[in-house]
Write a protein that holds these residues in place. Structure first.
Motif, PDB file in Angstrom:
ATOM      1  N   PRO A   1     -23.041  37.084   8.830  1.00  0.00           N
ATOM      2  CA  PRO A   1     -23.335  35.694   8.479  1.00  0.00           C
ATOM      3  C   PRO A   1     -23.101  35.455   6.987  1.00  0.00           C
ATOM      4  CG  PRO A   1     -25.118  36.640   9.773  1.00  0.00           C
ATOM      5  CD  PRO A   1     -24.187  37.766   9.438  1.00  0.00           C
ATOM      6  N   ARG A   2     -22.764  34.247   6.662  1.00  0.00           N
ATOM      7  CA  ARG A   2     -22.469  33.871   5.276  1.00  0.00           C
ATOM      8  C   ARG A   2     -23.688  33.170   4.664  1.00  0.00           C
ATOM      9  NH1 ARG A   2     -17.823  31.504   2.656  1.00  0.00           N
ATOM     10  NH2 ARG A   2     -16.587  33.047   3.770  1.00  0.00           N
ATOM     11  N   VAL A   3     -24.082  33.623   3.487  1.00  0.00           N
ATOM     12  CA  VAL A   3     -25.196  32.966   2.765  1.00  0.00           C
ATOM     13  C   VAL A   3     -24.691  32.508   1.403  1.00  0.00           C
ATOM     14  CG1 VAL A   3     -27.447  33.333   1.654  1.00  0.00           C
ATOM     15  CG2 VAL A   3     -27.030  34.215   3.968  1.00  0.00           C
ATOM     16  N   TYR A   4     -25.002  31.273   1.071  1.00  0.00           N
ATOM     17  CA  TYR A   4     -24.609  30.752  -0.235  1.00  0.00           C
ATOM     18  C   TYR A   4     -25.843  30.622  -1.128  1.00  0.00           C
ATOM     19  CZ  TYR A   4     -22.233  28.083  -3.816  1.00  0.00           C
ATOM     20  OH  TYR A   4     -21.690  27.680  -5.020  1.00  0.00           O
ATOM     21  N   VAL A   5     -25.736  31.133  -2.347  1.00  0.00           N
ATOM     22  CA  VAL A   5     -26.821  31.052  -3.337  1.00  0.00           C
ATOM     23  C   VAL A   5     -26.332  30.108  -4.429  1.00  0.00           C
ATOM     24  CG1 VAL A   5     -28.248  32.367  -4.952  1.00  0.00           C
ATOM     25  CG2 VAL A   5     -27.507  33.423  -2.786  1.00  0.00           C
ATOM     26  N   THR A   6     -27.116  29.054  -4.680  1.00  0.00           N
ATOM     27  CA  THR A   6     -26.575  27.951  -5.479  1.00  0.00           C
ATOM     28  C   THR A   6     -26.704  28.137  -6.994  1.00  0.00           C
ATOM     29  OG1 THR A   6     -28.669  26.775  -5.412  1.00  0.00           O
ATOM     30  CG2 THR A   6     -27.093  26.287  -3.644  1.00  0.00           C
ATOM     31  N   ARG A   7     -27.178  29.295  -7.428  1.00  0.00           N
ATOM     32  CA  ARG A   7     -27.307  29.548  -8.877  1.00  0.00           C
ATOM     33  C   ARG A   7     -27.472  31.043  -9.108  1.00  0.00           C
ATOM     34  NH1 ARG A   7     -29.915  26.000 -12.581  1.00  0.00           N
ATOM     35  NH2 ARG A   7     -29.583  24.391 -11.021  1.00  0.00           N
ATOM     36  N   ARG A   8     -27.290  31.467 -10.341  1.00  0.00           N
ATOM     37  CA  ARG A   8     -27.663  32.827 -10.708  1.00  0.00           C
ATOM     38  C   ARG A   8     -29.183  32.932 -10.575  1.00  0.00           C
ATOM     39  NH1 ARG A   8     -25.057  33.380 -16.323  1.00  0.00           N
ATOM     40  NH2 ARG A   8     -23.026  33.545 -15.323  1.00  0.00           N
ATOM     41  N   ILE A   9     -29.670  33.918  -9.835  1.00  0.00           N
ATOM     42  CA  ILE A   9     -31.123  34.057  -9.632  1.00  0.00           C
ATOM     43  C   ILE A   9     -31.498  35.507  -9.936  1.00  0.00           C
ATOM     44  CG2 ILE A   9     -31.233  32.241  -7.848  1.00  0.00           C
ATOM     45  CD1 ILE A   9     -31.481  34.588  -5.770  1.00  0.00           C
ATOM     46  N   PRO A  10     -32.786  35.851  -9.995  1.00  0.00           N
ATOM     47  CA  PRO A  10     -33.143  37.255 -10.228  1.00  0.00           C
ATOM     48  C   PRO A  10     -32.452  38.172  -9.212  1.00  0.00           C
ATOM     49  CG  PRO A  10     -35.070  35.886 -10.515  1.00  0.00           C
ATOM     50  CD  PRO A  10     -33.984  34.973  -9.994  1.00  0.00           C
TER      51      PRO A  10
ATOM     52  N   VAL B   1     -22.530  37.434   0.968  1.00  0.00           N
ATOM     53  CA  VAL B   1     -23.233  36.544   0.031  1.00  0.00           C
ATOM     54  C   VAL B   1     -22.270  35.993  -1.004  1.00  0.00           C
ATOM     55  CG1 VAL B   1     -25.114  36.405  -1.660  1.00  0.00           C
ATOM     56  CG2 VAL B   1     -25.333  37.904   0.324  1.00  0.00           C
ATOM     57  N   ARG B   2     -22.306  34.695  -1.164  1.00  0.00           N
ATOM     58  CA  ARG B   2     -21.527  34.060  -2.230  1.00  0.00           C
ATOM     59  C   ARG B   2     -22.508  33.362  -3.160  1.00  0.00           C
ATOM     60  NH1 ARG B   2     -16.022  33.151  -1.031  1.00  0.00           N
ATOM     61  NH2 ARG B   2     -16.087  31.179  -2.158  1.00  0.00           N
ATOM     62  N   VAL B   3     -22.213  33.453  -4.470  1.00  0.00           N
ATOM     63  CA  VAL B   3     -23.161  32.944  -5.465  1.00  0.00           C
ATOM     64  C   VAL B   3     -22.443  31.990  -6.409  1.00  0.00           C
ATOM     65  CG1 VAL B   3     -24.765  33.614  -7.325  1.00  0.00           C
ATOM     66  CG2 VAL B   3     -24.383  35.165  -5.399  1.00  0.00           C
ATOM     67  N   TRP B   4     -23.055  30.857  -6.718  1.00  0.00           N
ATOM     68  CA  TRP B   4     -22.574  30.029  -7.832  1.00  0.00           C
ATOM     69  C   TRP B   4     -23.069  30.737  -9.098  1.00  0.00           C
ATOM     70  CZ3 TRP B   4     -19.074  26.966  -9.438  1.00  0.00           C
ATOM     71  CH2 TRP B   4     -19.243  26.232 -10.601  1.00  0.00           C
ATOM     72  N   ASP B   5     -22.196  31.577  -9.678  1.00  0.00           N
ATOM     73  CA  ASP B   5     -22.607  32.543 -10.685  1.00  0.00           C
ATOM     74  C   ASP B   5     -22.669  31.887 -12.064  1.00  0.00           C
ATOM     75  OD1 ASP B   5     -23.396  34.915 -11.695  1.00  0.00           O
ATOM     76  OD2 ASP B   5     -21.408  35.837 -11.716  1.00  0.00           O
ATOM     77  N   SER B   6     -23.672  31.019 -12.215  1.00  0.00           N
ATOM     78  CA  SER B   6     -23.748  30.231 -13.442  1.00  0.00           C
ATOM     79  C   SER B   6     -25.199  29.820 -13.655  1.00  0.00           C
ATOM     80  CB  SER B   6     -22.866  28.988 -13.256  1.00  0.00           C
ATOM     81  OG  SER B   6     -23.228  27.981 -14.178  1.00  0.00           O
ATOM     82  N   ASP B   7     -25.510  29.417 -14.884  1.00  0.00           N
ATOM     83  CA  ASP B   7     -26.852  28.880 -15.150  1.00  0.00           C
ATOM     84  C   ASP B   7     -26.853  27.356 -15.068  1.00  0.00           C
ATOM     85  OD1 ASP B   7     -27.961  31.413 -15.548  1.00  0.00           O
ATOM     86  OD2 ASP B   7     -27.226  31.453 -17.618  1.00  0.00           O
ATOM     87  N   ASP B   8     -25.706  26.775 -14.743  1.00  0.00           N
ATOM     88  CA  ASP B   8     -25.620  25.313 -14.591  1.00  0.00           C
ATOM     89  C   ASP B   8     -25.683  24.937 -13.108  1.00  0.00           C
ATOM     90  OD1 ASP B   8     -25.346  24.913 -17.312  1.00  0.00           O
ATOM     91  OD2 ASP B   8     -23.175  25.281 -17.222  1.00  0.00           O
ATOM     92  N   VAL B   9     -25.978  23.673 -12.867  1.00  0.00           N
ATOM     93  CA  VAL B   9     -26.055  23.180 -11.483  1.00  0.00           C
ATOM     94  C   VAL B   9     -24.674  23.263 -10.833  1.00  0.00           C
ATOM     95  CG1 VAL B   9     -26.590  21.159 -10.046  1.00  0.00           C
ATOM     96  CG2 VAL B   9     -27.897  21.573 -12.135  1.00  0.00           C
ATOM     97  N   VAL B  10     -24.641  23.700  -9.583  1.00  0.00           N
ATOM     98  CA  VAL B  10     -23.360  23.773  -8.867  1.00  0.00           C
ATOM     99  C   VAL B  10     -22.812  22.349  -8.661  1.00  0.00           C
ATOM    100  CG1 VAL B  10     -24.570  23.863  -6.606  1.00  0.00           C
ATOM    101  CG2 VAL B  10     -22.207  24.629  -6.781  1.00  0.00           C
ATOM    102  N   PRO B  11     -21.549  22.119  -9.004  1.00  0.00           N
ATOM    103  CA  PRO B  11     -20.989  20.782  -8.774  1.00  0.00           C
ATOM    104  C   PRO B  11     -21.052  20.436  -7.280  1.00  0.00           C
ATOM    105  CG  PRO B  11     -19.534  22.078 -10.172  1.00  0.00           C
ATOM    106  CD  PRO B  11     -20.582  23.015  -9.653  1.00  0.00           C
ATOM    107  N   ARG B  12     -21.326  19.180  -7.023  1.00  0.00           N
ATOM    108  CA  ARG B  12     -21.534  18.713  -5.648  1.00  0.00           C
ATOM    109  C   ARG B  12     -20.357  19.093  -4.733  1.00  0.00           C
ATOM    110  NH1 ARG B  12     -25.919  17.624  -3.103  1.00  0.00           N
ATOM    111  NH2 ARG B  12     -25.528  16.384  -1.286  1.00  0.00           N
ATOM    112  N   GLU B  13     -19.117  18.914  -5.226  1.00  0.00           N
ATOM    113  CA  GLU B  13     -17.961  19.167  -4.351  1.00  0.00           C
ATOM    114  C   GLU B  13     -17.854  20.655  -4.001  1.00  0.00           C
ATOM    115  OE1 GLU B  13     -17.875  17.830  -7.340  1.00  0.00           O
ATOM    116  OE2 GLU B  13     -16.391  18.834  -8.608  1.00  0.00           O
ATOM    117  N   ILE B  14     -18.256  21.508  -4.931  1.00  0.00           N
ATOM    118  CA  ILE B  14     -18.215  22.953  -4.640  1.00  0.00           C
ATOM    119  C   ILE B  14     -19.312  23.306  -3.637  1.00  0.00           C
ATOM    120  CG2 ILE B  14     -18.570  25.273  -5.639  1.00  0.00           C
ATOM    121  CD1 ILE B  14     -17.033  24.296  -8.078  1.00  0.00           C
TER     122      ILE B  14
END
Ligand code: NAP
Length: 330
Positions: A5-14, A27-40
């Motif tokens: 199964p695919r899990v998306y994490v919307t920010r860098r987390i612990p 697992v896919r991660v929005w690897d940033s400290d900023d908010v993930v852009p809506r389109e992404i």
């Protein structure tokens, strides 16, 4: 082998949260400290079975419709006002939050703000930094006493109760208002129930601990600010929109109340031209009440465990809409 199964994490987390998820999922991660852009976010949701989300992402019906495989939204927060839970329930999506693990850390921080505002800690710091400290002054930066004062709690759930418990050490009288009267806690914590208006009228410090709902939006408005003492300090670690911020600005500017300390604002971040930022009697910090190393680890781990549970057919620890999981189990 079947695809994981695919899990998306919307920010860098612990890291602990990611490590737990990686044991089970792609697992896919929005690897940033900023908010993930809506389109992404919308693109990632197309293939996601689960999402570990933050309060900065809005999950409404159309967002969920963009996620045909989605079975669980695990918010890394106790509040879930960013999620349309009814829409999730309708679509068979389990929503989870992270109650309990952040209670004490958030209660500690409500106290940090209360005391900092009462005793003008940040003003004092700025005073020193700006080279204004010339001598000890009998009238310098006078504040409000915390000990033996009256604390008014709006919302006596997990965090409100933990804040009440800490008031004992300051020999305070504690009044609370909540949708439901909690006689068991009145006994064990030595606190008194009072209607909202009475709490506002009698308290020296008012600390907000209700969730953001249609009923609590602008619970603190101009009229209720006028009921408070001129010496009152308002502390908000709940959600920004619980307070009508324009009314708060006017009340602080005009001396209707004495000071405010806000962990949360409306909107977030507070725009740099917001007049509240110009007031010395308003202390604002960037939504960090649960931000301790240990608690953020615990929140990330709990959110991850909730996803693991739902996607492996187990009961999640802290579901917001457990009926969805129950329904799926049958
Ligand atoms: P909780 O245990 O659910 O406590 C909330 C309390 O508010 C409950 O007793 C609830 O009563 C009561 N309530 C709900 N609606 C009300 C209303 N209209 N009038 C009066 N009382 C009402 O939640 P918690 O864990 O203490 O967290 C409280 C809130 O703090 C969260 O929802 C979140 O928004 C905020 N928070 C912020 C931070 C931060 O970083 N600043 C961190 C943690 C939490 P019922 O149980 O009867 O509904």
């Amino acid at each position: 082998m079947p695809e994981k199964p695919r899990v998306y994490v919307t920010r860098r987390i612990p890291e602990i949260g990611i490590t737990l998820l990686r044991e089970h999922f792609d697992v896919r991660v929005w690897d940033s400290d900023d908010v993930v852009p809506r389109e992404i976010l919308l693109e990632e949701l197309k293939e996601a079975d689960g999402v570990l989300a933050l309060l900065t992402e809005r999950f409404d019906g159309p967002t969920m419709d963009a996620a045909p495989k989605l079975k669980v939204i695990a918010n890394m927060a106790v509040g879930f006002d960013n999620i349309d839970v009814a829409a999730a329930t309708e679509r068979g999506i389990v929503v989870c939050n992270t109650p309990g693990v952040l209670t004490d850390t958030t209660a500690d921080f409500a106290w940090t703000l209360l005391m900092a505002a009462a005793r003008r800690v940040v003003e004092g710091y700025k005073y020193v930094q700006e080279g204004k400290w010339k001598t000890w002054g009998p009238l310098l930066l006078l504040g409000q006493d915390v000990h033996h004062a009256t604390l008014g709690l709006i919302g006596l759930g997990r965090i409100g109760s933990a804040v009440a418990q800490r008031a004992k050490g300051f020999s305070m009288r504690v009044l609370y208002y909540d949708a439901i009267r909690r006689q068991d806690l009145e006994q064990s914590l030595g606190i008194e129930y009072a209607p909202l208006e009475q709490v506002l009228r009698e308290a020296d410090f008012i600390s907000l601990h209700v969730p953001l709902t249609p009923e609590t939006r602008h619970l603190i408005n101009a009229e209720r600010l006028r009921i408070m003492k001129k010496t009152a300090v308002l502390v908000n670690t709940a959600r920004g929109p619980v307070v009508d911020q324009k009314a708060l600005y006017e009340a602080l500017r005009d001396g209707v109340i004495w000071a405010a300390a806000l962990d949360v604002t409306d909107p977030e971040p507070i725009p740099m031209d917001d007049p509240l930022l110009k007031l010395d009697n308003c202390l604002i910090v960037p939504h960090i009440a649960s931000a301790s190393f240990k608690t953020r680890d615990a929140m990330a781990a709990l959110a991850a465990r909730n996803i693991i549970a739902v996607l492996s057919g187990q009961q999640p620890e802290t579901p917001v809409n457990p009926e969805v999981w129950e329904r799926r189990r049958k």
